[in-house]
Design a protein around this motif. Sequence first.
Motif, short mmCIF file in Angstrom:
data_model
loop_
_atom_site.label_atom_id
_atom_site.label_comp_id
_atom_site.label_asym_id
_atom_site.label_seq_id
_atom_site.Cartn_x
_atom_site.Cartn_y
_atom_site.Cartn_z
N SER A 1 0.85 -1.19 0.00
CA SER A 1 0.00 0.00 0.00
C SER A 1 0.89 1.23 0.00
N LEU A 2 0.74 2.06 -1.01
CA LEU A 2 1.49 3.31 -1.10
C LEU A 2 0.64 4.42 -0.49
N LYS A 3 1.04 4.89 0.69
CA LYS A 3 0.21 5.80 1.47
C LYS A 3 0.65 7.24 1.27
N HIS A 4 -0.32 8.11 1.03
CA HIS A 4 -0.06 9.53 0.82
C HIS A 4 -1.07 10.32 1.64
N ASP A 5 -0.55 11.05 2.61
CA ASP A 5 -1.35 11.81 3.57
C ASP A 5 -1.28 13.28 3.19
N ILE A 6 -2.21 13.73 2.35
CA ILE A 6 -2.11 15.08 1.80
C ILE A 6 -3.24 15.97 2.31
N SER A 7 -3.09 17.26 2.12
CA SER A 7 -4.19 18.18 2.41
C SER A 7 -4.25 19.24 1.33
N VAL A 8 -5.47 19.65 1.03
CA VAL A 8 -5.74 20.74 0.09
C VAL A 8 -6.88 21.56 0.69
N PRO A 9 -7.12 22.78 0.21
CA PRO A 9 -8.30 23.50 0.69
C PRO A 9 -9.56 22.65 0.49
N VAL A 10 -10.47 22.73 1.43
CA VAL A 10 -11.68 21.90 1.37
C VAL A 10 -12.39 22.05 0.03
N SER A 11 -12.47 23.26 -0.46
CA SER A 11 -13.17 23.52 -1.73
C SER A 11 -12.48 22.86 -2.92
#
Length: 472
Positions: free
Chosen positions: A347-357
């Motif tokens: 499993s290649l895990k990527h914990d990202i965040s972007v603006p909710v919109s």
Amino acid sequence: MGRLTETLTKSLENVVGEAGLIRDSERMQSYLSDWRNAYRGEAALVVRPASTAEVAEVVRLCAQAGIALVPQGGNTGLCGGSIPDASGDQVVLSLTRMTQIRQVDPGNETITVEAGVILQRLQEAAAEAGRLFPLSLGAEGSCTVGGNLATNAGGTAVLRYGNMRDLTLGVEVVLPDGRIWNGLRGLRKDNTGYDLKQLFIGSEGTLGIITAAVLKLYPAVRSRTTAWVALPSTQAAVDLIGRMRGLCGDRLTGFELMSRQSVEFVLRHVAGCNDPFAEVHPWYVLIELSDTLLDAPLNEMLENGLGEAFEQGEALDAVVAGNETQVAALWKMREGISEAQNHEGPSLKHDISVPVSSIPAFIETADQQLQAAFPGVRIVAYGHVGDGNLHYNISKPVGSEDAPFKAQAEAIMHVIYDVTRAFAGSISAEHGLGQAKREAARRYKDPLDLELMRTLKQALDPAGLMNPGKLL
């Protein structure tokens, strides 16, 4: 960097006692690899101090000898931040013996705990005082407060209560030279200069070792309602969370998004999980409202919000939990995703965040680019819509071999992180950088960000002995 001598080993044993020192190779094994066996290293020694004074003396002795230290808590991280390197020269400093709950102050709504306290025990201590400590995540039965602070943990309640930065009023830190900085102040207002505690929260043990913290408590939850809702799209999820926030305010404490692929893995591999709906839907959200009032009209609020959502085409189906057993069953579907995916191979895990919109556009763009470049990969997307945090994980195509898929890991990562950057996002939302994302940070963080981070590192740890090779 130095090498451990028998003289230094004896000095460390004099500090922590026989019970606080692990030299035997077999006994050290659980400290040398992460829980997924994704990262492995070697160590000269594992030291387990039982007090802040012992931590300080261990750090002082190792600093004098030029021995690098790798702080470790529950070792539940996903980025290899608490694993030593392969040299065998580093010392693992485990904080798991520091388990004291030093003070519960209901009047100030705070609790002071040591770094080795298990998160679940902290939650229980708060409950015993008639209060709530709201941080909640899948590893809460084994992760420690120190690790939560070192990685600025988030979890499922960030929407209402924030992450560990928001939940922390003060910390106690052993600095790289062995001095103890006592920042254990339970103050909500302290305008006397730099907020030094924030240097150490999220620093992954590279600037000092957090040994204790003053944490915020909240009124106990006395009522809640939980629903599993089927959606036609991720845009419907963004629209629905805006609608529920407008109707419910801070009572909206959970809003978890899951793709159908995520749910299918859970249904296949996690015992006792059943699909709440007869029909298959592309997306789901788990919604939870809570209140301090025993008879808060949460069901009415939820029904009003969902009623409007059905009228606007944002929701396709919904089920509301009728009791605590059903609540637990719905949360098991959400919390079982990571475990379930592991049964499908690497499993290649990527914990990202972007603006909710930007969540809908991010998912659409990343999905399209990945499928074009790596046909057949299975995308497991889920996360905390309210704070823009997505766990965007990739499993190999059905029937393919592990090795070729693993060989594509870096190329897959760059596709995802390039799209993340295009939407002004972050390559790590709540897991930290550790050793897994250290090199990626050079590519995706602003060079001035990295320069300022290195300046802080040099100022506090000029010898580079605190968790070297992590974060920077």
